[in-house]
Design an enzyme around this catalytic site. Structure first.
Site, PDB file in Angstrom:
ATOM      1  N   ASP A   1      -0.364  -4.060  -4.003  1.00 17.07           N
ATOM      2  CA  ASP A   1      -1.501  -3.149  -4.106  1.00 17.07           C
ATOM      3  C   ASP A   1      -1.121  -1.740  -3.651  1.00 17.07           C
ATOM      4  O   ASP A   1      -1.598  -1.253  -2.621  1.00 17.07           O
ATOM      5  CB  ASP A   1      -2.708  -3.653  -3.322  1.00 17.07           C
TER       6      ASP A   1
ATOM      7  N   SER B   1       0.829  -1.200   0.000  1.00 18.80           N
ATOM      8  CA  SER B   1       0.000   0.000   0.000  1.00 18.80           C
ATOM      9  C   SER B   1       0.869   1.259   0.000  1.00 18.80           C
ATOM     10  O   SER B   1       1.632   1.481  -0.940  1.00 18.80           O
ATOM     11  CB  SER B   1      -0.961  -0.040   1.193  1.00 18.80           C
TER      12      SER B   1
ATOM     13  N   HIS C   1      -7.817  -5.375  -0.677  1.00 14.78           N
ATOM     14  CA  HIS C   1      -6.527  -4.684  -0.587  1.00 14.78           C
ATOM     15  C   HIS C   1      -5.448  -5.628  -0.060  1.00 14.78           C
ATOM     16  O   HIS C   1      -4.324  -5.660  -0.579  1.00 14.78           O
ATOM     17  CB  HIS C   1      -6.697  -3.484   0.351  1.00 14.78           C
TER      18      HIS C   1
END
Length: 451
Positions: free
Chosen positions: A179, A155, A249
């Protein structure tokens, strides 16, 4: 009694130290910390095969366990709105060290990532990168090679890895973005996010492009499991609570970890869209390189020399997964020739069974197809299990209609070809009549030779 207690603690935590020695641990904070926000403080926790269960906190390169001549992998987590420890961290560390003798450095910036103000956490990214650059500079003085450095960023952590890579002018060996965060980064120039120039090899797994993730390609190769949006097994409504927001996610991390276990070799295919991939139009890599298509995850670096060539385009790769570990999907091409006078538009549900009666259900089906007389339609069907010998096949055809008469689909020929194991014999069935929404089971036979 005291000795038994110490042994119990040893077994419970796996700590290979003296009873009086404590192990540095990831910073665990509460939701209260998120409410008031946290100032940035970075802890660097080193794990090697010599101290697998008890980290060494690095304040410099002066270390009991750090061998800078070995490959070093950094793990950089992302935004932590509740302050909790990422549940996947211990497993990822152990898996990395199980497959390779290296240094694993966990970048704990939970103080700085824990806040309800996502913008503040994002602003801390470049500060974290500066701290990592200082450590790496020291490692280089000690004899480390930039090409032996691998950063795994999750992330926001993916963009932090990109900032570090930019500081070293793209000379890092590899950056893996799991991601990469989308909010506040979409539309930003390459200097403000992860991009292919940040390392010699940049691979990315996108699993939540319509939510917390970043949709566009960011690496030399970008993998899009299940199209990169909704992941199988994840909640589809907000009523599922926090899982609704984080499941898609987090799937990128779980897929990367699964690749380390090598339970199955998930293959990804280059394509211009997920729709074309699902319709069976992109199932080969022969035009790009003289080896099989890439595997997403840890072993994607095996294709580095092909994917990083100057004249090679950025690659978007697609693949399907099951809803739980090991996430394997086994694909078949299903060629169908029908002889209905009128066009029938519909979908198939397919179940395979082996000689023991064990069944594999079709988990990945293409969009509804238009079946026209004597016109072959090829479907790409994914199953949750793999059978070397298929004894029975069950078919259910549906047009999606809930009222009116049940349509019939007259099949002249149906052929099953394994994409996952193309060397296996092809299986066929001839002259078959399917009644809509009615299961038809049959024993397949070897296909007739065309010679």
């Amino acid at each position: 009694m005291l000795r038994l207690f110490v042994v119990f603690i040893y077994l419970l935590y796996g700590v290979k130290t003296d009873p009086g020695e404590t192990c540095p641990a990831f910073t665990t904070l509460s939701f209260g910390s998120a409410l008031i926000g946290t100032d940035l403080k970075v802890k660097l926790l080193l794990y090697t095969r010599q101290n697998l269960n008890c980290a060494e906190e690095l304040n410099s390169t002066a270390s009991k366990y750090l061998n800078v001549t070995k490959k070093t992998t950094f793990i950089i987590h992302g935004y932590r709105p509740t302050g909790s420890t990422p549940v996947w961290i211990p497993d990822l560390i152990h898996l990395l060290l199980s497959v390779e003798d290296l240094n694993v450095i966990l970048v704990d910036w939970n103080r700085g990532a824990t806040t309800l103000n996502y913008s503040n956490a994002s602003k801390n990214g470049k500060k974290v990168a500066e701290i990592l650059k200082k450590l790496i500079d020291g490692m280089l003085v000690g004899g480390a090679s930039l090409d032996f450095l691998h950063m795994i960023g999750v992330s926001l952590g993916a963009h932090i890895a990109g900032f570090v890579g930019e500081m070293f002018k793209g000379a890092l060996g590899r950056i893996t973005g799991l991601d990469p965060a989308g909010p506040l980064y979409r539309g930003k120039p390459p200097s403000e996010r992860l991009d292919p120039t940040d390392a010699r090899f940049v691979d990315v797994i996108h699993s939540d492009t319509d939510g917390l993730g970043y949709a566009e390609a960011l690496g030399h190769v970008d993998f899009y499991p299940n199209g990169g949006t909704d992941q199988p097994g994840c909640p589809l409504t907000v009523f599922s609570g926090l899982q609704y927001f984080k499941c898609d996610h987090q799937r990128s991390v779980l897929l990367f970890m699964s690749s380390l276990k090598q339970s199955c070799n998930i293959t990804a295919y280059p394509c211009d869209s997920y729709r074309n991939y699902r319709n069976g139009k992109c199932t080969s890599c022969e035009t790009f390189w003289p080896m099989p298509c890439p595997m997403p995850g840890y072993y994607a670096h095996k294709w580095r020399s092909y994917l990083t060539q100057q004249n090679h385009p950025v690659m978007s790769m697609f693949f399907d997964t099951a809803d739980k570990e090991p996430f394997c999907i086994y694909h078949y091409f299903v060629d169908i020739i029908t002889w209905n006078k009128d066009t029938r538009r519909g979908t198939f549900s397919i179940v395979l069974a082996d000689e023991t009666g064990k069944k594999a259900e079709s988990k990945v089906n293409p969009e509804a197809a238009a079946f026209q007389r004597y016109n072959q339609i090829t479907l790409l069907i994914g199953f949750d299990q793999d059978f070397e010998n298929v004894e029975r096949i069950s078919l259910t055809f549906s047009t999606g209609s809930v009222i009116g008469p049940k349509f019939k689909l007259r099949v002249l020929q149906m052929r099953f070809r394994s994409l996952t194991n193309p060397e296996r014999p092809q299986l066929c069935r001839y002259d078959l009549i399917l009644i809509e929404n009615t299961k038809k089971t049959f024993k397949p036979i070897p296909c007739w030779s065309r010679s």
